[in-house]
Design a protein around this motif. Structure first.
Motif, PDB file in Angstrom:
ATOM      1  N   MET A   1      44.673 -34.344  19.134  1.00 23.02           N
ATOM      2  CA  MET A   1      46.031 -33.847  19.147  1.00 23.02           C
ATOM      3  C   MET A   1      46.679 -34.233  20.465  1.00 23.02           C
ATOM      4  O   MET A   1      46.097 -34.069  21.519  1.00 23.02           O
ATOM      5  N   ASN A   2      47.861 -34.744  20.389  1.00 21.04           N
ATOM      6  CA  ASN A   2      48.592 -35.172  21.577  1.00 21.04           C
ATOM      7  C   ASN A   2      49.284 -33.960  22.200  1.00 21.04           C
ATOM      8  O   ASN A   2      49.897 -33.154  21.512  1.00 21.04           O
ATOM      9  N   TRP A   3      49.218 -33.839  23.505  1.00 19.29           N
ATOM     10  CA  TRP A   3      49.793 -32.692  24.226  1.00 19.29           C
ATOM     11  C   TRP A   3      51.282 -32.557  23.925  1.00 19.29           C
ATOM     12  O   TRP A   3      51.798 -31.479  23.737  1.00 19.29           O
ATOM     13  N   GLN A   4      51.985 -33.678  23.883  1.00 19.90           N
ATOM     14  CA  GLN A   4      53.421 -33.630  23.656  1.00 19.90           C
ATOM     15  C   GLN A   4      53.747 -33.156  22.234  1.00 19.90           C
ATOM     16  O   GLN A   4      54.840 -32.686  21.983  1.00 19.90           O
ATOM     17  N   ALA A   5      52.794 -33.251  21.314  1.00 28.06           N
ATOM     18  CA  ALA A   5      53.040 -32.875  19.932  1.00 28.06           C
ATOM     19  C   ALA A   5      52.892 -31.372  19.707  1.00 28.06           C
ATOM     20  O   ALA A   5      53.228 -30.867  18.655  1.00 28.06           O
ATOM     21  N   VAL A   6      52.411 -30.616  20.681  1.00 24.47           N
ATOM     22  CA  VAL A   6      52.217 -29.183  20.516  1.00 24.47           C
ATOM     23  C   VAL A   6      53.544 -28.476  20.765  1.00 24.47           C
ATOM     24  O   VAL A   6      54.098 -28.537  21.856  1.00 24.47           O
ATOM     25  N   LEU A  44      46.179 -24.159  24.125  1.00 27.43           N
ATOM     26  CA  LEU A  44      47.167 -24.775  25.017  1.00 27.43           C
ATOM     27  C   LEU A  44      46.567 -25.054  26.392  1.00 27.43           C
ATOM     28  O   LEU A  44      46.756 -26.135  26.952  1.00 27.43           O
ATOM     29  N   VAL A  45      45.829 -24.101  26.936  1.00 25.02           N
ATOM     30  CA  VAL A  45      45.188 -24.297  28.242  1.00 25.02           C
ATOM     31  C   VAL A  45      44.168 -25.428  28.157  1.00 25.02           C
ATOM     32  O   VAL A  45      44.084 -26.280  29.034  1.00 25.02           O
ATOM     33  N   SER A  46      43.415 -25.442  27.075  1.00 23.59           N
ATOM     34  CA  SER A  46      42.417 -26.489  26.883  1.00 23.59           C
ATOM     35  C   SER A  46      43.070 -27.866  26.876  1.00 23.59           C
ATOM     36  O   SER A  46      42.601 -28.789  27.542  1.00 23.59           O
ATOM     37  N   PHE A  47      44.150 -28.021  26.124  1.00 23.09           N
ATOM     38  CA  PHE A  47      44.839 -29.311  26.084  1.00 23.09           C
ATOM     39  C   PHE A  47      45.409 -29.669  27.451  1.00 23.09           C
ATOM     40  O   PHE A  47      45.415 -30.830  27.843  1.00 23.09           O
ATOM     41  N   ALA A  48      45.891 -28.673  28.170  1.00 24.52           N
ATOM     42  CA  ALA A  48      46.480 -28.930  29.488  1.00 24.52           C
ATOM     43  C   ALA A  48      45.433 -29.440  30.473  1.00 24.52           C
ATOM     44  O   ALA A  48      45.743 -30.211  31.369  1.00 24.52           O
ATOM     45  N   ILE A  49      44.193 -29.044  30.311  1.00 31.21           N
ATOM     46  CA  ILE A  49      43.132 -29.456  31.226  1.00 31.21           C
ATOM     47  C   ILE A  49      42.426 -30.718  30.717  1.00 31.21           C
ATOM     48  O   ILE A  49      42.134 -31.623  31.488  1.00 31.21           O
ATOM     49  N   VAL A  50      42.165 -30.781  29.431  1.00 24.13           N
ATOM     50  CA  VAL A  50      41.399 -31.895  28.866  1.00 24.13           C
ATOM     51  C   VAL A  50      42.165 -33.215  28.934  1.00 24.13           C
ATOM     52  O   VAL A  50      41.582 -34.249  29.251  1.00 24.13           O
ATOM     53  N   ARG A  51      43.454 -33.205  28.675  1.00 22.45           N
ATOM     54  CA  ARG A  51      44.227 -34.453  28.664  1.00 22.45           C
ATOM     55  C   ARG A  51      44.145 -35.201  29.997  1.00 22.45           C
ATOM     56  O   ARG A  51      43.810 -36.385  30.013  1.00 22.45           O
ATOM     57  N   PRO A  52      44.409 -34.542  31.139  1.00 23.04           N
ATOM     58  CA  PRO A  52      44.313 -35.305  32.394  1.00 23.04           C
ATOM     59  C   PRO A  52      42.882 -35.749  32.707  1.00 23.04           C
ATOM     60  O   PRO A  52      42.676 -36.820  33.286  1.00 23.04           O
TER      61      PRO A  52
END
Length: 164
Positions: A1-6, A44-52
């Protein structure tokens, strides 16, 4: 899942919380709603950390493949810790790349100057003086061994030239 798509609709959260405050939901429904809210927040927190972290990993893999300048600070690191990690890794990679370029350039100069062992010896001594503290023991031994070989080769060359 792309962060911007959330997409997250805070109005729905407010409406749910207002319903919970009115007491119109049973205890199980409240618990289920809070569990869902906690799950979404965790996601949301997971995506915020995993993406970078994935971005850093991708850069590191490109650097391993030898791509020059592959490691750059992340554009949107999300957290201060990830930003600091990104900056540190980028600085380290740039330093290693500069060192590798210096060593490659030095090796190129030595090979061109092979006919003049004194020049090669002087270059090796300068490299040792400049980088002795950052060289591994194996690199130090290799450079000293090369210096010794150059001295022996120069002695043989001097003997041959003086006998003619």
């Amino acid at each position: 899942m792309n962060w911007q798509a959330v997409n997250f609709d805070w109005n729905q959260v407010r409406a749910f919380l207002a319903t919970v405050e009115e007491g119109s939901l049973s205890g199980a429904a409240r618990a289920l709603g809070l569990l869902a809210l906690a799950f979404v927040a965790g996601l949301l927190v997971s995506f915020a950390i995993v993406r970078p972290i994935k971005d850093l990993k991708a850069q590191a893999l490109r650097a391993v493949e030898g791509e020059p300048g592959a490691m750059v600070p992340l554009e949107s690191p999300v957290t201060r810790d990830i930003d600091q990690l990104s900056q540190a890794v980028s600085t380290m990679a740039r330093s290693l790349e500069e060192r590798a370029n210096y060593m490659r350039e030095f090796a190129s100069h030595v090979s061109h100057e092979f006919k003049t062992p004194l020049t090669a010896m002087r270059g090796s001594i300068e490299l040792l003086q400049d980088h002795l503290g950052s060289m591994t023991e194996e690199e130090q031994v290799r450079f000293i061994s090369n210096l010794d070989s150059d001295v022996r080769r120069d002695r043989k060359s001097t003997r041959l030239n003086s006998s003619h």
